[in-house]
Scaffold this active site. Structure first.
Site, PDB file in Angstrom:
ATOM      1  N   GLU A   1       8.416  -8.919  -3.081  1.00  0.00           N
ATOM      2  CA  GLU A   1       8.739  -9.912  -2.257  1.00  0.00           C
ATOM      3  C   GLU A   1       7.618 -10.528  -1.648  1.00  0.00           C
ATOM      4  O   GLU A   1       7.767 -11.158  -0.431  1.00  0.00           O
ATOM      5  CB  GLU A   1       9.624  -9.372  -1.198  1.00  0.00           C
ATOM      6  CG  GLU A   1      10.782  -8.226  -1.608  1.00  0.00           C
ATOM      7  CD  GLU A   1      11.773  -8.941  -2.671  1.00  0.00           C
ATOM      8  OE1 GLU A   1      11.694 -10.106  -2.755  1.00  0.00           O
ATOM      9  OE2 GLU A   1      12.777  -8.033  -2.967  1.00  0.00           O
TER      10      GLU A   1
ATOM     11  N   LEU B   1      11.775 -13.826 -11.511  1.00  0.00           N
ATOM     12  CA  LEU B   1      10.931 -14.527 -11.130  1.00  0.00           C
ATOM     13  C   LEU B   1       9.703 -14.508 -11.740  1.00  0.00           C
ATOM     14  O   LEU B   1       9.069 -15.398 -12.391  1.00  0.00           O
ATOM     15  CB  LEU B   1      11.037 -14.715  -9.666  1.00  0.00           C
ATOM     16  CG  LEU B   1       9.867 -15.518  -9.148  1.00  0.00           C
ATOM     17  CD1 LEU B   1       9.997 -17.006  -9.214  1.00  0.00           C
ATOM     18  CD2 LEU B   1       9.997 -15.348  -7.495  1.00  0.00           C
TER      19      LEU B   1
ATOM     20  N   GLY C   1       1.418  18.965   5.808  1.00  0.00           N
ATOM     21  CA  GLY C   1      -0.010  19.622   5.047  1.00  0.00           C
ATOM     22  C   GLY C   1       0.404  19.726   3.384  1.00  0.00           C
ATOM     23  O   GLY C   1       0.918  18.572   2.873  1.00  0.00           O
TER      24      GLY C   1
ATOM     25  N   ALA D   1       2.092 -15.171 -13.188  1.00  0.00           N
ATOM     26  CA  ALA D   1       2.644 -15.624 -12.365  1.00  0.00           C
ATOM     27  C   ALA D   1       3.452 -14.668 -11.451  1.00  0.00           C
ATOM     28  O   ALA D   1       4.399 -14.353 -11.570  1.00  0.00           O
ATOM     29  CB  ALA D   1       3.637 -16.749 -12.508  1.00  0.00           C
TER      30      ALA D   1
ATOM     31  N   ILE E   1       1.488  15.635   8.296  1.00  0.00           N
ATOM     32  CA  ILE E   1       2.243  16.610   9.035  1.00  0.00           C
ATOM     33  C   ILE E   1       2.785  17.934   8.326  1.00  0.00           C
ATOM     34  O   ILE E   1       2.730  18.937   8.755  1.00  0.00           O
ATOM     35  CB  ILE E   1       3.147  15.992  10.207  1.00  0.00           C
ATOM     36  CG1 ILE E   1       2.506  15.183  11.195  1.00  0.00           C
ATOM     37  CG2 ILE E   1       4.068  16.867  10.784  1.00  0.00           C
ATOM     38  CD1 ILE E   1       3.139  14.211  12.074  1.00  0.00           C
TER      39      ILE E   1
END
Ligand SMILES: Cc1cc2nc3c(=O)[nH]c(=O)nc-3n(C[C@H](O)[C@H](O)[C@H](O)COP(=O)(O)OP(=O)(O)OC[C@H]3O[C@@H](n4cnc5c(N)ncnc54)[C@H](O)[C@@H]3O)c2cc1C
Length: 401
Positions: free
Chosen positions: A381, A132, A357, A137, A355
Site C-alpha cells: 500500500e 496494480l 526470548g 512498476a 520478551i
C-alpha cells in the site's frame, strides 16, 4: 479477552458511541474466539482462510461495512471499518485484509453493476483482487505498462502484473492498465481500471498465474499474472476518461490508496496489540531468577513503550478515519498514520519476540507470525519511503524530475 482493560478497550470519548463500542467488542470477541485459533493452526502450514470462517465474517457484515445499506451493506464509515480491522488483525492480518476485498473495491462500477453485485459483495459471495503492481512498476505507479487495446467490442490485454494477492480465489479482479499507449511526456494519462469477472479458484484463458513464495501473509496466495491477448468486454472499463488522455484514472487509483493506507494502519495496530497482549501474559508466567520476568524493570518498561506507541498509532489512525468520514480528504494524514503505524508495528512485534526470548523465535508462539506480517506493512500500500515522500511534498516544493 484483552489484558489491557482501560487502555484499549473503550472507543475514546471524542469518537464514542454505544454502537461503535458494541462493534469493537463484537469484533474483539469474534477475533479471539474464531480467528486466532484458525490462524495459529493454518499459518504454520500455509493453509488458506477457510470458507467457513469467511461465512461467519459475512454474517457479521464485515465484507459490507462501507457498502451503503441500500446495496445490502452496513452503510458505516471508515472509522467502524478501522475498529473491525484492528480486532481482526490482532488475530490474523490476512483475515483483516480479506474484508478489503468486499468493502469499497470497485469504486467505478455502473449503477446496474452496483445493484447487481454490491449486495453479493456485502454477503462475501463476490470478492475481488487488485492488480496494480508490475515487475517494473511498484512505487512508481505511473510507469505501469500493461496495455489494454480496444478491438471491436472488447479490450485486449497484454502485459505482466506482480503481487496480485487473492487473484486465484477472487470472483473478480480490478485490473489497472493503460488504455492509451505509454507516453513518457504524460505518464499519468491513459491509466484505467477494468473489471475482470472470473470463476473462483481458476484463471480464465489468457491469464496465467504463478504463485509467489513469500515469508508471511499466509492464508491466501499472492500471484504474478501474465496477460496474453486476454479479452474484457468493452463496457467493463471502470474509469472512462482514459481515452481523453486525462489522468483521471491515475488520480482515482491514488485516491483509493488513501483508504487502503488507513486500513493498513489499523492492521498494523492490531498486529502490535497481539504482540503486546501476548507479551504481558508471558511476562507474568515466565520465571527467571526466581521471579516472573514481568517484575524486571527492563521488561516492564519495554511493555510500557509498546503500549504507548500503539496508542499513538491508533490515535493517528482514528483521526485520519474520522476526517474521511466527515468528508475531508486527509491523504497526508492517511500517509502519516500508515507510516507511523507500520514502522511502530515492526518494532513492537520484534520487542514482543525479545520478551519471549527463545520461545519467541519458534512457531510454538504466534509472535513470529505477528512479526513476519508486520514487516509487510512497511512495504505494501506504498512503502514507508513513499509515505515520507507524500508527507514532505505537502510542505516542500516537489523536486524536479
Ligand atoms: C505480500 C505482498 C502482497 C501484495 N499485494 C498486492 C496486491 O494485491 N496488488 C498489488 O497491486 N500490489 C500488491 N503488492 C505490491 C506492493 O504494493 C509493492 O511491493 C509496493 O508498492 C512496493 O513496490 P516494489 O515492491 O516494486 O518496490 P520498489 O518500488 O521497487 O521499491 C524498492 C525500494 O525503493 C524505494 N523507493 C522507490 N521509489 C522511491 C522514491 N521515489 N523515493 C524513495 N524511495 C523510493 C522503496 O521505498 C523501496 O524501499 C504486494 C506486495 C507484497 C510484498
Amino acid at each position: 479477552m484483552s489484558l489491557l482493560t482501560g487502555i484499549v478497550e473503550r472507543v475514546p470519548a471524542a469518537y464514542y458511541s454505544d454502537e461503535r463500542q458494541a462493534i469493537l467488542e463484537t469484533a474483539r470477541e469474534f477475533a479471539m474466539r474464531e480467528v486466532l485459533p484458525v490462524a495459529n493452526r493454518l499459518d504454520p502450514v500455509q493453509g488458506e482462510i477457510p470458507m467457513e470462517l469467511r461465512q461467519k465474517m459475512a454474517e457479521l457484515g464485515y465484507f459490507g461495512i462501507l457498502i451503503p445499506q441500500e446495496y445490502g451493506g452496513l452503510g458505516l464509515g471508515i472509522f467502524e471499518y478501522v475498529l473491525v480491522t484492528e480486532e481482526l488483525a490482532r488475530a490474523w492480518m490476512s483475515v483483516a485484509s480479506i474484508i478489503a476485498r468486499g468493502n469499497g473495491i470497485g469504486d467505478g462500477f455502473s449503477e446496474d453493476k452496483r445493484r447487481e453485485m454490491l449486495p453479493r459483495m456485502a454477503r462475501g459471495e463476490w470478492l475481488g483482487a487488485f492488480a496494480l503492481s508490475e515487475p517494473g512498476a511498484g512505487s512508481d505507479v505511473a510507469s505501469i505498462r500493461c496495455r489494454a487495446e480496444l478491438a471491436g467490442d472488447e479490450w485486449v490485454v497484454n502485459g505482466q502484473k506482480m503481487w496480485c494477492t487473492f487473484a486465484d480465489g477472487a470472483d473478480f479482479i480490478i485490473l489497472v492498465a493503460r488504455a492509451t499507449p505509454y507516453d513518457p511526456e504524460n505518464r499519468h494519462a491513459g491509466i484505467a481500471q477494468f473489471l475482470i469477472e472470473k470463476e473462483r479458484g481458476k484463471f480464465p484463458p489468457g491469464i496465467e498465474g504463478t504463485a509467489m513464495r513469500k515469508i508471511g501473509y499466509h492464508g491466501w496466495k499472492t500471484w504474478e499474472l501474465s496477460f496474453d491477448n486476454f479479452r474484457i468486454p468493452k463496457e467493463n472499463i471502470l474509469i472512462h476518461s482514459a481515452r481523453s488522455g486525462s489522468s483521471e484514472g491515475f488520480k482515482r487509483t491514488a485516491m483509493g490508496l488513501s483508504v487502503a493506507r488507513i486500513h493498513t494502519a489499523a492492521r498494523s495496530v492490531g498486529l502490535a496489540r497481539g504482540a503486546l497482549e501476548d507479551s504481558v501474559a508471558y511476562a507474568q508466567t515466565r520465571v527467571q531468577f526466581g521471579r516472573p520476568i514481568g517484575d524486571f524493570q527492563a521488561i516492564r518498561f519495554k511493555l510500557a513503550c509498546m503500549a504507548t506507541e500503539i496508542e499513538a498509532a491508533r490515535a493517528l489512525t482514528y483521526a485520519a478515519a474520522d476526517d474521511f468520514d466527515r468528508g475531508r480528504r486527509a491523504d497526508v494524514q492517511a500517509s502519516m498514520a500508515k507510516l507511523f503505524a507500520s514502522e511502530m508495528t515492526e518494532k513492537v512485534t520484534s520487542e514482543g519476540i525479545q520478551i519471549h526470548g527463545g520461545a519467541g523465535y519458534t512457531s510454538e508462539y504466534p509472535l513470529e507470525r505477528y512479526w513476519r506480517d508486520a514487516r509487510l506493512t512497511r512495504i505494501f500500500e506504498g512503502t514507508s519511503e513513499i509515505q515520507q515522500r507524500i508527507i514532505s511534498d505537502a510542505f516542500l516544493p516537489r523536486p524536479k524530475g
